[in-house]
Design a protein around this motif. Structure first.
Motif, PDB file in Angstrom:
ATOM      1  N   ILE A   1       0.871  -1.183   0.000  1.00  0.00           N
ATOM      2  CA  ILE A   1       0.000   0.000   0.000  1.00  0.00           C
ATOM      3  C   ILE A   1       0.899   1.221   0.000  1.00  0.00           C
ATOM      4  O   ILE A   1       1.704   1.371   0.900  1.00  0.00           O
ATOM      5  CB  ILE A   1      -0.919   0.018   1.230  1.00  0.00           C
ATOM      6  CG1 ILE A   1      -1.877  -1.185   1.218  1.00  0.00           C
ATOM      7  CG2 ILE A   1      -1.738   1.318   1.281  1.00  0.00           C
ATOM      8  CD1 ILE A   1      -2.855  -1.217   0.051  1.00  0.00           C
TER       9      ILE A   1
ATOM     10  N   ASN B   1      -2.690  -5.904   3.824  1.00  0.00           N
ATOM     11  CA  ASN B   1      -1.935  -4.701   3.457  1.00  0.00           C
ATOM     12  C   ASN B   1      -0.610  -4.625   4.207  1.00  0.00           C
ATOM     13  O   ASN B   1      -0.565  -4.839   5.419  1.00  0.00           O
ATOM     14  CB  ASN B   1      -2.729  -3.443   3.794  1.00  0.00           C
ATOM     15  CG  ASN B   1      -4.010  -3.330   2.975  1.00  0.00           C
ATOM     16  OD1 ASN B   1      -4.149  -3.923   1.916  1.00  0.00           O
ATOM     17  ND2 ASN B   1      -4.954  -2.551   3.471  1.00  0.00           N
TER      18      ASN B   1
ATOM     19  N   GLY C   1      -4.829   3.016  -2.244  1.00  0.00           N
ATOM     20  CA  GLY C   1      -4.551   2.759  -0.839  1.00  0.00           C
ATOM     21  C   GLY C   1      -3.485   3.720  -0.336  1.00  0.00           C
ATOM     22  O   GLY C   1      -2.560   4.075  -1.059  1.00  0.00           O
TER      23      GLY C   1
END
Length: 523
Positions: free
Chosen positions: A213, A232, A485
């Motif tokens: 991310i 993530n 993100g």
């Protein structure tokens, strides 16, 4: 028969008798009358609705071609209808489509593709002999000597051999086996295929897929489609988007409570962040994958796009082998490349490959089975990939022109990367890390509290609100960072550096002017 023929000549059909003795035309009239009497039954319910469709598909999001791009299309139509705007064109800086941005194609690649597509040109004196040899080799490996035939599901054999030879040269002699090469419809197809093979389980045993991310939204989209769990790990923006192994450990530790982390994806050079990972970082990642028993996916489509003099591209495959047999014989790795990026920019051919090593023999059979369902990747895309991995060499007729064009494209991209970084960092409220590679800037924008409140009132993410205003007021289409993100409370946008230098300067100046006014408006 004569009567029927007369009906047909007049554009009519002869009336035929249905199974109950009525003519079809009278049956249709009766049905129409019934529907008129009962209009509520004139339209049956749709089988496919938002409620009944596959929920995994509904969960898919792809910001690069998302709402902001739809709005850009609407504005373009309005401009065509003569509706006045504060600008005369929409500049689509949202996607890495080199040739759409004016980058000229590489002559040698197009010459070979022309010869493969229309072999009659092989007799033309207008084409160099080395281009003709490449085309003849590719055509001889195709069924019927034609690009229009299917290939083997894994790809044309001679092209897989050329890919393996290219990887061996690139990696300084580390061997590559053509049997581990799979030609794909762009890199995206290969990434999706590997994830399909990997994902399994339910409940707490559902497959977890670790992604960076910010990420390229293909990954989150495929993970949603396959009903896997997105895990993530955050790149370190304060350290030029470096990949920190301690962050990987945090992510996998937390994920183990609700899923089974099985795969680790790395994008190098980075998209959207433009960083180039160091060799030491890649070693650390490989050791982590070995330690945690993770399947590694190395997205290396920007391997030719390295601009910073302090950075070099290191392939995961090469580093893996240099770490010794304990790693090179055990870590499962799929790495991906494409015709779409680099200096080629041949997005439309949808050519790509993946090299998959240390795959269990039985899984290899399952992979080939899965690939066979889609028959084969486009053979024209396979041919384009062959030219990328088998370019002109010193002594061949096309070598000088090819080298000149390649260096020109990469040199221009390096200049544009530095120009973009420098100009963004002159704007109050914007910070841009060095663009070490790839073809995007991912600057951080610092938004006033009133702008965040205005975005919430419009039910938008703050950076989506910012990007929408930028589009409506300047015609520049970029993608909000929320689509890739980002850490909570930070805002970004992604913009390609592909436009020609003068147009890029115009874009950057417009962004600067807009940003200053935006800050004043919401101060």
């Amino acid at each position: 028969m004569q009567r029927a023929a007369a009906f047909v000549r007049r554009g009519c059909s002869p009336r035929t008798t249905g199974p109950w003795g009525r003519s079809r035309s009278s049956a249709a009239a009766e049905a129409s009358a019934v529907l008129k009497e009962r209009p509520e039954r004139s339209r049956r319910e749709r089988i496919l609705t938002l409620e009944s469709m596959n929920p995994q598909v509904k969960a898919v999001e792809y910001a690069v071609r998302g709402p902001i791009v739809l709005k850009a299309g609407e504005i373009e139509l309005e401009l065509q209808r003569g509706i006045k705007k504060p600008f005369t064109e929409v500049i689509r800086a949202n996607i890495g489509d080199a040739q759409a941005m004016g980058q000229p194609p590489i002559t040698f690649l197009r010459q070979v593709m022309a010869l493969c597509t229309y072999p009659n040109l092989l007799d033309s004196p207008s084409f160099p002999e080395d281009a003709k040899k490449r085309a003849q080799r590719i055509l001889q490996a195709c069924g019927g000597n034609s690009l229009g035939s299917y290939s083997a599901s894994q790809g044309v054999n001679c092209i897989r051999e050329d890919v393996a030879a290219y990887i061996t040269r690139r990696d300084g002699g580390v061997p590559a086996d053509p049997d581990n090469i799979y030609l794909t419809t762009g890199a995206s197809d290969g990434i999706s295929t590997i994830l399909k093979i990997l994902v399994s389980g339910g409940g707490k045993s559902r497959t977890g897929v670790m992604i960076p991310i910010p990420q390229y939204p293909l990954y989150s989209a495929v993970i949603s489609e396959l009903d896997a769990i997105q895990v993530n790990y955050y790149l370190d923006e304060e350290n030029c988007w470096a990949l920190n192994v301690e962050e990987l450990r945090r992510a996998v530790r937390e994920a183990k409570g609700h899923c089974n982390p099985k795969a680790l994806c790395v994008i190098n050079p980075g998209n959207p962040t433009g960083q180039v990972q160091s060799r030491k970082c890649i070693e650390d990642v490989i050791h982590f994958a070995w330690e945690e028993k993770l399947f590694l996916l190395a997205d290396e489509v920007y391997q030719d796009n390295v601009y910073s003099p302090d950075c070099s591209f290191h392939s995961f495959k090469k580093v893996l082998y240099e770490m010794g047999p304990e790693y090179s014989s055990n870590v499962e790795l799929a790495s991906f490349h494409s015709t779409s990026k680099g200096y080629m920019g041949e997005c439309g051919y949808r050519g790509g490959y993946m090299e998959v090593i240390n795959l269990h023999p039985e899984i290899k059979g399952q992979l080939v089975k899965l690939l066979s369902v889609r028959l084969c990747p486009p053979v024209s895309g396979q041919a384009a990939m062959d030219i990328v991995v088998n370019p002109p060499v010193p002594g061949e007729e096309s070598f000088e022109q090819f080298s000149r064009e390649k260096e020109s494209v990469l040199g221009n991209l390096a200049k544009k990367a530095k120009l973009t970084e420098d100009l963004f960092n002159q704007v109050p409220g914007i910070h841009c890390n060095p663009l070490q590679g790839a073809m995007y800037a991912f600057p951080r924008i610092f938004l006033p509290a009133k702008a965040v409140e205005a975005a919430q009132a419009h039910e938008m993410a703050p950076d989506m609100f910012y990007c929408m205003k930028l589009l409506e007021e300047t015609g520049i289409c970029v993608v909000p960072g929320s689509g890739f993100g980002q850490r909570e409370g930070t805002y970004h946008f992604r913009m390609t550096i592909l436009p020609p230098v003068e147009k890029l300067k115009t874009v950057l100046q417009k962004v600067k002017d807009f940003h200053v006014k935006f800050l004043e408006r919401f101060a």
